[in-house]
Design a protein around this motif. Sequence first.
Motif, PDB file in Angstrom:
ATOM      1  N   ALA A 141      -6.137  -2.182  -7.439  1.00 31.45           N
ATOM      2  CA  ALA A 141      -4.742  -2.398  -7.033  1.00 31.45           C
ATOM      3  C   ALA A 141      -3.833  -2.461  -8.259  1.00 31.45           C
ATOM      4  N   VAL A 142      -4.281  -3.134  -9.310  1.00 25.57           N
ATOM      5  CA  VAL A 142      -3.490  -3.203 -10.542  1.00 25.57           C
ATOM      6  C   VAL A 142      -3.283  -1.802 -11.102  1.00 25.57           C
ATOM      7  N   ILE A 143      -4.341  -1.022 -11.148  1.00 17.72           N
ATOM      8  CA  ILE A 143      -4.247   0.348 -11.659  1.00 17.72           C
ATOM      9  C   ILE A 143      -3.294   1.179 -10.805  1.00 17.72           C
ATOM     10  N   ALA A 144      -3.366   1.012  -9.492  1.00 22.72           N
ATOM     11  CA  ALA A 144      -2.469   1.761  -8.596  1.00 22.72           C
ATOM     12  C   ALA A 144      -1.012   1.398  -8.858  1.00 22.72           C
ATOM     13  N   HIS A 145      -0.724   0.119  -9.064  1.00 21.03           N
ATOM     14  CA  HIS A 145       0.649  -0.301  -9.359  1.00 21.03           C
ATOM     15  C   HIS A 145       1.113   0.259 -10.704  1.00 21.03           C
ATOM     16  N   LEU A 146       0.247   0.223 -11.701  1.00 27.33           N
ATOM     17  CA  LEU A 146       0.607   0.756 -13.019  1.00 27.33           C
ATOM     18  C   LEU A 146       0.835   2.264 -12.963  1.00 27.33           C
ATOM     19  N   ARG A 147       0.020   2.952 -12.186  1.00 30.20           N
ATOM     20  CA  ARG A 147       0.110   4.408 -12.085  1.00 30.20           C
ATOM     21  C   ARG A 147       1.477   4.866 -11.600  1.00 30.20           C
ATOM     22  N   LYS A 152       6.998  -2.412 -10.112  1.00 28.30           N
ATOM     23  CA  LYS A 152       7.302  -3.686 -10.781  1.00 28.30           C
ATOM     24  C   LYS A 152       6.712  -4.888 -10.050  1.00 28.30           C
ATOM     25  N   LYS A 153       6.201  -4.703  -8.828  1.00 26.19           N
ATOM     26  CA  LYS A 153       5.657  -5.812  -8.038  1.00 26.19           C
ATOM     27  C   LYS A 153       4.147  -5.931  -8.254  1.00 26.19           C
ATOM     28  N   ILE A 154       3.740  -5.984  -9.506  1.00 26.78           N
ATOM     29  CA  ILE A 154       2.328  -5.970  -9.868  1.00 26.78           C
ATOM     30  C   ILE A 154       1.721  -7.368  -9.964  1.00 26.78           C
ATOM     31  N   LEU A 174       0.835  -1.203   0.000  1.00 23.97           N
ATOM     32  CA  LEU A 174       0.000   0.000   0.000  1.00 23.97           C
ATOM     33  C   LEU A 174       0.871   1.256   0.000  1.00 23.97           C
ATOM     34  N   ARG A 175       1.914   1.228   0.806  1.00 19.79           N
ATOM     35  CA  ARG A 175       2.835   2.372   0.844  1.00 19.79           C
ATOM     36  C   ARG A 175       3.553   2.548  -0.499  1.00 19.79           C
ATOM     37  N   ASP A 176       3.933   1.418  -1.105  1.00 20.00           N
ATOM     38  CA  ASP A 176       4.668   1.462  -2.371  1.00 20.00           C
ATOM     39  C   ASP A 176       3.894   2.168  -3.473  1.00 20.00           C
ATOM     40  N   VAL A 177       2.569   2.051  -3.451  1.00 17.58           N
ATOM     41  CA  VAL A 177       1.768   2.681  -4.502  1.00 17.58           C
ATOM     42  C   VAL A 177       1.177   4.015  -4.064  1.00 17.58           C
ATOM     43  N   PRO A 236       1.186 -10.058  -7.965  1.00 16.59           N
ATOM     44  CA  PRO A 236       0.142 -10.527  -7.040  1.00 16.59           C
ATOM     45  C   PRO A 236      -1.214  -9.862  -7.299  1.00 16.59           C
ATOM     46  N   ALA A 237      -1.197  -8.573  -7.584  1.00 18.49           N
ATOM     47  CA  ALA A 237      -2.455  -7.872  -7.843  1.00 18.49           C
ATOM     48  C   ALA A 237      -3.124  -8.397  -9.113  1.00 18.49           C
ATOM     49  N   VAL A 238      -2.344  -8.659 -10.143  1.00 16.37           N
ATOM     50  CA  VAL A 238      -2.892  -9.205 -11.390  1.00 16.37           C
ATOM     51  C   VAL A 238      -3.469 -10.596 -11.140  1.00 16.37           C
ATOM     52  N   LEU A 239      -2.726 -11.432 -10.441  1.00 19.04           N
ATOM     53  CA  LEU A 239      -3.193 -12.790 -10.157  1.00 19.04           C
ATOM     54  C   LEU A 239      -4.493 -12.766  -9.360  1.00 19.04           C
ATOM     55  N   LEU A 240      -4.552 -11.946  -8.328  1.00 18.82           N
ATOM     56  CA  LEU A 240      -5.757 -11.873  -7.510  1.00 18.82           C
ATOM     57  C   LEU A 240      -6.943 -11.302  -8.290  1.00 18.82           C
ATOM     58  N   THR A 241      -6.683 -10.382  -9.202  1.00 17.17           N
ATOM     59  CA  THR A 241      -7.753  -9.869 -10.061  1.00 17.17           C
ATOM     60  C   THR A 241      -8.318 -10.990 -10.922  1.00 17.17           C
ATOM     61  N   LEU A 242      -7.437 -11.790 -11.499  1.00 19.25           N
ATOM     62  CA  LEU A 242      -7.877 -12.895 -12.354  1.00 19.25           C
ATOM     63  C   LEU A 242      -8.636 -13.954 -11.555  1.00 19.25           C
ATOM     64  N   VAL A 243      -8.161 -14.265 -10.359  1.00 18.12           N
ATOM     65  CA  VAL A 243      -8.845 -15.253  -9.510  1.00 18.12           C
ATOM     66  C   VAL A 243     -10.223 -14.727  -9.100  1.00 18.12           C
ATOM     67  N   ALA A 244     -10.298 -13.455  -8.714  1.00 19.81           N
ATOM     68  CA  ALA A 244     -11.582 -12.873  -8.327  1.00 19.81           C
ATOM     69  C   ALA A 244     -12.553 -12.858  -9.510  1.00 19.81           C
TER      70      ALA A 244
END
Length: 115
Positions: free
Chosen positions: A82-88, A92-94, A34-37, A96-104
């Motif tokens: 979360a994916v959008i926040a990482h891309l913004r 580079k640690k995106i 959360l801090r990273d983004v 987990p967010a992509v994987l969780l988006t796909l699983v959800a």
Amino acid sequence: MTIAAVVLSVLLGLASIASAAGKLSGKEQPTAPLRDVGVPERMFSVLALLLLAGGVGLLVGIWWTPIGIAAAAGLTLYFLGAVIAHLRVGDKKIQPAVLLTLVAAATLVLLVLAA
């Protein structure tokens, strides 16, 4: 409800609840992404409560499908955010967010098809 929908609901539900608990604890490891983004600390508990609601909703949704569908939709949007926040911020640690988006999203599709 299909076995796949139940399995994904349980796994994503428990993972979301565990993540929420970690964020609510305020420990470094669960809150570092959360801090990273650039998420303000005052929002940590709000995001944790959203995760908690989604996780509990998925587990309840095993018995009451409309709640599970709503929870899966909410978690899909949460993780997409979360994916959008990482891309913004170019983080580079995106993965987990992509994987969780796909699983959800997969959980959502399976729950809708099973309804």
